[in-house]
Write an enzyme that holds these catalytic residues in place. Structure first.
Site, mmCIF file in Angstrom:
data_model
loop_
_atom_site.group_PDB
_atom_site.id
_atom_site.type_symbol
_atom_site.label_atom_id
_atom_site.label_comp_id
_atom_site.label_asym_id
_atom_site.label_seq_id
_atom_site.Cartn_x
_atom_site.Cartn_y
_atom_site.Cartn_z
ATOM 1 N N ARG A 193 0.924 -1.115 0.098
ATOM 2 C CA ARG A 193 0.200 -0.177 0.070
ATOM 3 C C ARG A 193 0.654 1.849 -0.218
ATOM 4 N NH1 ARG A 193 -2.161 1.217 4.118
ATOM 5 N NH2 ARG A 193 -1.321 -0.055 5.475
ATOM 6 N N LYS A 250 -8.254 -2.507 1.339
ATOM 7 C CA LYS A 250 -8.334 -2.088 2.393
ATOM 8 C C LYS A 250 -8.775 -0.274 2.493
ATOM 9 C CE LYS A 250 -6.101 -4.409 5.059
ATOM 10 N NZ LYS A 250 -6.689 -4.791 6.182
ATOM 11 N N HIS A 299 -10.772 -4.206 13.024
ATOM 12 C CA HIS A 299 -10.001 -4.879 12.317
ATOM 13 C C HIS A 299 -9.251 -5.813 13.112
ATOM 14 C CE1 HIS A 299 -5.277 -4.313 10.702
ATOM 15 N NE2 HIS A 299 -6.068 -5.218 9.464
ATOM 16 N N SER A 321 0.760 -6.751 13.450
ATOM 17 C CA SER A 321 1.127 -7.316 12.469
ATOM 18 C C SER A 321 3.095 -8.561 13.353
ATOM 19 C CB SER A 321 2.403 -7.500 11.220
ATOM 20 O OG SER A 321 3.421 -8.063 10.627
ATOM 21 N N LYS A 362 -1.883 -12.786 15.562
ATOM 22 C CA LYS A 362 -3.477 -12.481 15.607
ATOM 23 C C LYS A 362 -3.939 -14.200 14.430
ATOM 24 C CE LYS A 362 -5.756 -10.051 12.829
ATOM 25 N NZ LYS A 362 -5.893 -8.440 12.127
ATOM 26 N N THR A 363 -3.118 -14.386 13.505
ATOM 27 C CA THR A 363 -4.171 -15.101 12.214
ATOM 28 C C THR A 363 -3.753 -16.807 13.441
ATOM 29 O OG1 THR A 363 -2.838 -13.843 10.913
ATOM 30 C CG2 THR A 363 -3.267 -16.158 10.291
ATOM 31 N N ASP A 399 -9.764 -10.654 9.235
ATOM 32 C CA ASP A 399 -9.304 -9.224 9.430
ATOM 33 C C ASP A 399 -10.476 -8.980 9.183
ATOM 34 O OD1 ASP A 399 -6.454 -7.626 8.635
ATOM 35 O OD2 ASP A 399 -8.218 -7.365 6.919
ATOM 36 N N ARG A 408 1.571 -12.505 -0.904
ATOM 37 C CA ARG A 408 0.502 -12.493 -0.471
ATOM 38 C C ARG A 408 -0.435 -14.060 -1.077
ATOM 39 N NH1 ARG A 408 -1.945 -9.548 4.276
ATOM 40 N NH2 ARG A 408 0.069 -7.654 4.463
#
Length: 672
Positions: A190, A335, A354, A372, A376-377, A391, A456
């Site tokens: 991004r 996003k 989020h 990051s 979390k994942t 997400d 990704r």
């Protein structure tokens, strides 16, 4: 050696239907059909008379028979309520009128002339096979652009998009697992500094502007200049891809989005990431609530007001439009829409989050927040629980719902042993961005960051085995804030009051491990408001207040979980074992941690349990794990100071006339 029937270059698909009428009823030995020949104009052609003759005279005709004629929408419905249903021709005309209106320029009365289908397919269509392309013909202007058609490739399937990408987009390949590998061009992530929001009479008061805010302003005129540039570029192409899809699995609060793009890769990416309409829903789609114009292959004009580079990602909340110029990174669309939901949903008293989200077999829902590297994942992906989403979520009066229809997973260092669900989801239909693969075997090397570290994979959420479809659940029982504290002074788990939950939610803390090029350096504290500062539109305190109110109303508990270091900072202490963190998360899910005894820490004033089954007692209070108690206290005070400094930008924001809420949140922070 030439055979009869080929000397004159002719080839016939015709067969004699009666050729098998013989004394054996057309059967040879063992009951098998006989291979027979018959003569036509002196030529002998071999036939298998057990099959019906192919009704084609040329290879093109044969190819046309191979593809069943279909549309991405359902057939015409019957009569409803006494009114005849719209004919198929009229429905397609209305659909294309809508797309033409979306692509209308500011300097023309109408949009371009649009027609369905790929212009390259014309050569494949036999002359005697007719296709009726219904298109909207606007009033002709003097521009040359009015002399051409813009072909619309509408809601194509993954298979069709694969064909388009491989045939027309350099850098698109099928990998060994069946996923489509693509390149996003020069931008592989991004561009937050190039993202702008139109500041008008409404947004000037509603949005968060100024220091600390991700919202960089632009005016309406500049947006329209960029919109014109994007639309003109898209209309100049022979074909554009159009996706009509949904955001938010809650049917009462879903948003209709239209994505107009120049690349098959972008169309497939959004097909995966947004919610895919059923044929019935697509037929009744109507006018979109929000439209993206992705002209990322074309740059913005750097001499345009507010532009600082050739890249510009522009949001106009009044017009409900987004324009992308100068970047082909697909994550900008994902996003950008998330930012839109952060604006639209709170207007309906719905909290946009989020976060990851999963649900136990008894219906208990947990939200996971974390930047990051916090896990979390890993922690929200639990084979004993259903995945609602990884997400982006909404919390409404109906419960929690996933905003998206897919997952966007990081791939660097990916392995089947560490992340089996993600590994197995990378198959046909998945988009792989900027990965490196073996030219011959097409096996992907996930450790190779030659193109970028930010590799990704985008895939539909149903590719995850334990995904809950539809992606909705009841009101959350636990709100888990994850931090990887490389300073080593936060406890492995703390139970938070509502005020503390708001404070740590607004802070959005984690610590990055510093580089060791010149020896070990101290960790770097990172703060991201609401654990997603780049995407929020309103002041963080507004989201925090909504979170606390929903937690209070539905009896949810807040938790701060440290997945970082213990017994010292990075370089001297050790990272808390994942097995211990999983035991902590399991105790939160089961509810047993609520019944534990608690003690309070100094400085941060956190409530920490005095015992958890399967977790060593000494690590629950970090002071016990440090041999140098003075170093522990100094580091604790240092981290507390960093929290206070970060919070200065929020402390002047007042909610309500009495400002009690702001004072309550501030009081829940470090005290020394």
């Amino acid at each position: 050696m030439a055979t009869n029937g080929t000397e004159n270059g002719e080839f016939s698909f015709a067969a004699n239907a009666n050729a098998n009428a013989n004394t054996n009823g057309g059967k040879g030995r063992n009951g098998l059909a006989k291979i027979q020949t018959h003569k036509k104009k002196g030529d002998e052609v071999c036939h298998d008379d057990s099959a019906t003759p192919v009704k084609a005279q040329t290879i093109d005709e044969l190819h046309s028979l191979q593809r069943k004629k279909s549309a991405p929408t359902t057939p015409i419905k019957g009569t409803q309520g006494g009114f005849a249903a719209v004919s198929e021709e009229e429905r397609q005309k209305q659909q294309l009128q809508s797309i033409s209106a979306s692509l209308a320029s500011l300097t023309r009365e109408t949009g371009p002339k649009v027609v369905k289908g790929d212009p390259a397919r014309k050569a494949e269509t036999p002359k005697h096979v007719t296709h009726h392309h219904h298109h909207y013909t606007p009033t002709l202007s003097t521009s040359d652009s009015a002399l051409k058609f813009t072909h619309i490739l509408y809601n194509l399937s993954p298979g069709e998009l694969y064909e388009q990408a491989i045939k027309y987009e350099k850098g698109s390949f099928i990998t060994a697992s069946g996923a489509l590998a693509t390149l996003s061009g020069a931008k592989t992530g991004r561009s937050p500094r190039d993202k702008r929001v139109v500041k008008d009479e409404t947004t000037a008061d509603e949005l968060w502007w100024g220091k600390g805010s991700p919202n960089i302003e632009m005016d309406e005129h500049t947006f329209l200049v960029n919109r014109e540039r994007a639309v003109d570029y898209l209309c100049s192409l022979d074909k554009v891809f159009v996706n009509d899809q949904f955001l938010n699995w809650d049917p009462n609060h879903r948003i209709k989005v239209r994505i107009v793009s120049a690349r098959a890769y972008h169309s497939l990416f959004m097909h995966n990431m947004c919610i895919r309409p059923t044929p019935d829903e697509l037929e009744d789609f109507g006018t979109p609530d929000f439209t993206i114009y992705n002209a990322g292959q074309f740059p913005c004009n750097r001499y345009t007001h507010y532009m600082t580079s050739s890249t510009s990602i522009d949001l106009n909340l009044g017009r409900r439009e987004m324009v992308i110029l100068g970047t082909q990174y697909a994550g900008e669309m994902k996003k950008g829409l998330f930012s839109v939901m952060h604006y639209l949903m709170p207007k309906r008293q719905i909290l946009s989050l989020h976060s990851g989200c999963n649900m136990g077999k008894n219906g208990d829902v947990a939200l996971f927040f974390g930047l990051s590297g916090t896990g979390k994942t890993t922690l929200s992906t639990d084979h004993n629980r259903y995945l609602i989403g990884d997400d982006e979520h909404c919390w409404s009066e109906n419960g929690v719902s996933n905003i998206e229809g897919g997952c966007y997973a990081k791939c660097i260092g990916l392995s089947g042993e560490k992340e089996p669900d993600i590994w197995n989801a990378i198959k046909f239909g998945t988009v792989l961005e900027n990965v490196v693969f073996d030219e011959h075997s097409r096996d992907v090397d996930y450790s190779d960051n030659s193109v970028t570290e930010n590799t990704r994979a985008a895939y539909p959420i149903e590719y995850i085995p334990n995904a809950k479809i539809p992606c909705v659940g009841p009101h959350p029982k636990n709100v888990i804030l994850l931090a990887c504290d490389a300073f080593g002074v936060l406890p492995p788990v703390s139970k938070l009051s509502l005020a503390q939950t708001m404070y740590h939610f607004i802070s959005g803390y984690t610590a990055l491990v510093a580089g060791t090029e010149d020896g070990i350096k101290e960790p770097q504290a990172t703060f991201s408001a609401c654990f997603g500062a780049a995407f929020i539109m309103l002041h963080p305190t507004k989201y925090a207040a909504m979170l606390a109110e929903k937690m209070r109303k539905h009896g949810a508990t807040g938790w701060l979980v440290n997945t970082g270091w213990s017994g010292g900072s990075y370089g001297s202490g050790n990272r808390i074992k994942l097995a211990y963190t999983r035991k902590i998360i399991d105790a939160i899910h089961s509810g047993t941690l609520l019944d534990a005894n608690y003690a309070k820490t100094e400085v941060f004033g956190l409530d920490i349990p005095t015992g958890i089954e399967g977790v060593p007692l000494e690590i629950l209070d970090p002071v016990n794990t440090w041999s140098d108690k003075k170093a522990y206290k100094d580091t604790l005070l240092k981290l507390g100071g960093l929290f206070k400094k970060n919070f200065e930008v929020f402390s002047n924001y007042k909610i309500g006339a009495d400002n009690k809420l702001t004072e309550e949140i501030l009081a829940a922070g470090p005290n020394f």
